[in-house]
Motif scaffolding. Structure first.
Motif, short mmCIF file in Angstrom:
data_model
loop_
_atom_site.label_atom_id
_atom_site.label_comp_id
_atom_site.label_asym_id
_atom_site.label_seq_id
_atom_site.Cartn_x
_atom_site.Cartn_y
_atom_site.Cartn_z
N UNK A 26 45.50 54.54 38.97
CA UNK A 26 44.94 54.67 37.62
C UNK A 26 44.90 53.31 36.94
N UNK A 27 45.94 52.50 37.11
CA UNK A 27 45.99 51.18 36.50
C UNK A 27 44.88 50.29 37.06
N UNK A 28 44.66 50.33 38.38
CA UNK A 28 43.60 49.54 39.00
C UNK A 28 42.24 50.03 38.51
N UNK A 29 42.06 51.34 38.41
CA UNK A 29 40.79 51.89 37.93
C UNK A 29 40.50 51.45 36.51
N UNK A 30 41.53 51.38 35.67
CA UNK A 30 41.30 50.96 34.29
C UNK A 30 40.90 49.49 34.22
N UNK A 31 41.44 48.66 35.14
CA UNK A 31 41.04 47.26 35.21
C UNK A 31 39.57 47.16 35.63
N UNK A 32 39.18 47.91 36.66
CA UNK A 32 37.81 47.88 37.14
C UNK A 32 36.82 48.46 36.13
N UNK A 33 37.26 49.45 35.36
CA UNK A 33 36.38 50.06 34.36
C UNK A 33 36.04 49.11 33.22
N UNK A 34 36.84 48.04 33.06
CA UNK A 34 36.56 47.08 31.99
C UNK A 34 35.39 46.16 32.33
N UNK A 35 34.92 46.19 33.58
CA UNK A 35 33.80 45.36 34.01
C UNK A 35 32.48 45.97 33.56
N UNK A 36 31.58 45.11 33.09
CA UNK A 36 30.27 45.58 32.67
C UNK A 36 29.37 45.87 33.89
#
Length: 111
Positions: A26-36
C-alpha cells in the motif's frame, strides 16, 4: 486449551505476514500514485545519484517514485525514464543499499 495454542499460532502466522506485506505494498502504491505519468515511476540519472549506501529499499522507492523490478532476493532494477538502452541496478543486503550501477540494456539498435 493448551493443545490448541500451537494450532492457533499456525493459523494466525500467515494472516499476520499477509498484513505486513500488504502494508508495504500500500505504501509503494501511494508513492506510485503521486506520479502524473506512468513513466515517472522509473528512475532517472538525477534520482540515481541521490541513492546512498545504507538506504532502505523503501527510501529508494520514494526517491525513484516507483518500485524496482526484483531480479532476485536482493537485486532490483529500475528502467531509465528517457533512455530505453539504460537501467539502474541496485543491490540490497538486509534492506540496506550496498551497491548500485548503471547497466546497458540489450536488444537495442546500434544504428
Amino acid at each position: 486449551m493448551i493443545l490448541y495454542k500451537p494450532f492457533i499460532r499456525i493459523l494466525l502466522w500467515p494472516i499476520i505476514m499477509m498484513s505486513f506485506v500488504s502494508c508495504s505494498s500500500i505504501k509503494i502504491s501511494s508513492v506510485e500514485d503521486s506520479n502524473a505519468f506512468v513513466w515517472q515511476k522509473y528512475m532517472n540519472e538525477e534520482e540515481y545519484k541521490q541513492l546512498e549506501l545504507g538506504m532502505s529499499y523503501m527510501e529508494a522507492v520514494e526517491i525513484a517514485r516507483g518500485r524496482g523490478e526484483q531480479l532476485d532476493d536482493n537485486t532490483y532494477v529500475w528502467p531509465d525514464e528517457l533512455l530505453m538502452t539504460q537501467a539502474y541496478e541496485v543491490y540490497f543486503e538486509e534492506d540496506q543499499l550496498v551497491s548500485k550501477l548503471i547497466v546497458e540494456k540489450r536488444g537495442h539498435s546500434t544504428r
